[in-house]
Enzyme design. Structure first.
Site, PDB file in Angstrom:
ATOM      1  N   CYS A 120       0.821  -1.206   0.000  1.00 53.41           N
ATOM      2  CA  CYS A 120       0.000   0.000   0.000  1.00 53.41           C
ATOM      3  C   CYS A 120       0.860   1.263   0.000  1.00 53.41           C
ATOM      4  O   CYS A 120       0.402   2.332  -0.395  1.00 53.41           O
ATOM      5  CB  CYS A 120      -0.976  -0.008   1.171  1.00 53.41           C
ATOM      6  SG  CYS A 120      -0.198  -0.114   2.785  1.00 53.41           S
ATOM      7  N   HIS A 121       2.127   1.129   0.396  1.00 52.25           N
ATOM      8  CA  HIS A 121       3.025   2.285   0.397  1.00 52.25           C
ATOM      9  C   HIS A 121       3.332   2.768  -1.022  1.00 52.25           C
ATOM     10  O   HIS A 121       3.795   3.882  -1.206  1.00 52.25           O
ATOM     11  CB  HIS A 121       4.331   1.963   1.141  1.00 52.25           C
ATOM     12  CG  HIS A 121       5.116   0.842   0.548  1.00 52.25           C
ATOM     13  ND1 HIS A 121       4.811  -0.486   0.802  1.00 52.25           N
ATOM     14  CD2 HIS A 121       6.179   0.831  -0.287  1.00 52.25           C
ATOM     15  CE1 HIS A 121       5.668  -1.266   0.158  1.00 52.25           C
ATOM     16  NE2 HIS A 121       6.505  -0.484  -0.523  1.00 52.25           N
ATOM     17  N   GLU A 147      13.055   1.120  -2.235  1.00 50.90           N
ATOM     18  CA  GLU A 147      12.712   0.359  -3.428  1.00 50.90           C
ATOM     19  C   GLU A 147      13.176   1.020  -4.722  1.00 50.90           C
ATOM     20  O   GLU A 147      13.250   0.360  -5.757  1.00 50.90           O
ATOM     21  CB  GLU A 147      11.195   0.131  -3.485  1.00 50.90           C
ATOM     22  CG  GLU A 147      10.707  -0.767  -2.371  1.00 50.90           C
ATOM     23  CD  GLU A 147       9.223  -1.087  -2.462  1.00 50.90           C
ATOM     24  OE1 GLU A 147       8.559  -0.675  -3.436  1.00 50.90           O
ATOM     25  OE2 GLU A 147       8.728  -1.764  -1.540  1.00 50.90           O
TER      26      GLU A 147
END
Length: 156
Positions: A120-121, A147
């Site tokens: 969800c991030h 990421e």
């Protein structure tokens, strides 16, 4: 149901699950770290540690989150957002087939019980802003940078 607590760069993660899969992963600023890890949680712990070490971009342990049919649909949609990429709430609503459901999609996103694993991030505002995140916007920013690290070197 088994629970274990591990240290991460973002706080203490609680991992909850049983032989049917992991049903919850959350983070807190503080807490007791577990001395032992139940067998049914070991794969999840190993994979989360590998993620934080930069050695893993996907997870393949069994998930078993509890939620409504709509929430499950949204969480499944979140799993399709690739590592290092983001999408907006509007994009996710369109992908799920109802652009008018943007608020419901945002609400389901906020109720995601599987921190990091159901990413969800990776959902941001249409203008690129870091909008709401249950774990705190600083954690969302950290995860997105983890990421997709900047490769730019200092000129000075």
């Amino acid at each position: 149901m088994e629970t274990t607590y591990i240290k991460t760069p973002l706080g203490i993660a609680a991992i909850i699950g049983d032989e049917n899969g992991i049903s919850g992963i959350s983070v807190a600023d503080e807490g007791e770290i577990s001395n032992t890890i139940p067998a049914v949680l070991q794969q999840a712990v190993r994979q989360l540690n590998e993620y934080f070490e930069g050695k893993r971009t996907t997870f393949n342990f069994k998930l078993n989150p509890k939620g409504t049919e709509f929430q499950q649909k949204v969480w499944k949609g979140l799993l399709d957002i690739p590592f290092g990429k983001t999408c907006s709430y509007m994009d996710l609503s369109k992908k799920l087939g109802d652009v008018k459901a943007i608020r419901a999609v945002a609400s389901a996103n906020g109720k995601n019980p599987l921190w990091i694993v159901v990413p969800c991030h990776r959902v941001i505002g249409s203008d690129g802003s870091l909008t709401g995140y249950a774990g705190g916007l600083w954690r969302k920013k950290w995860l997105l940078e983890h990421e997709n690290p900047s490769n730019q070197k200092s000129l000075f």
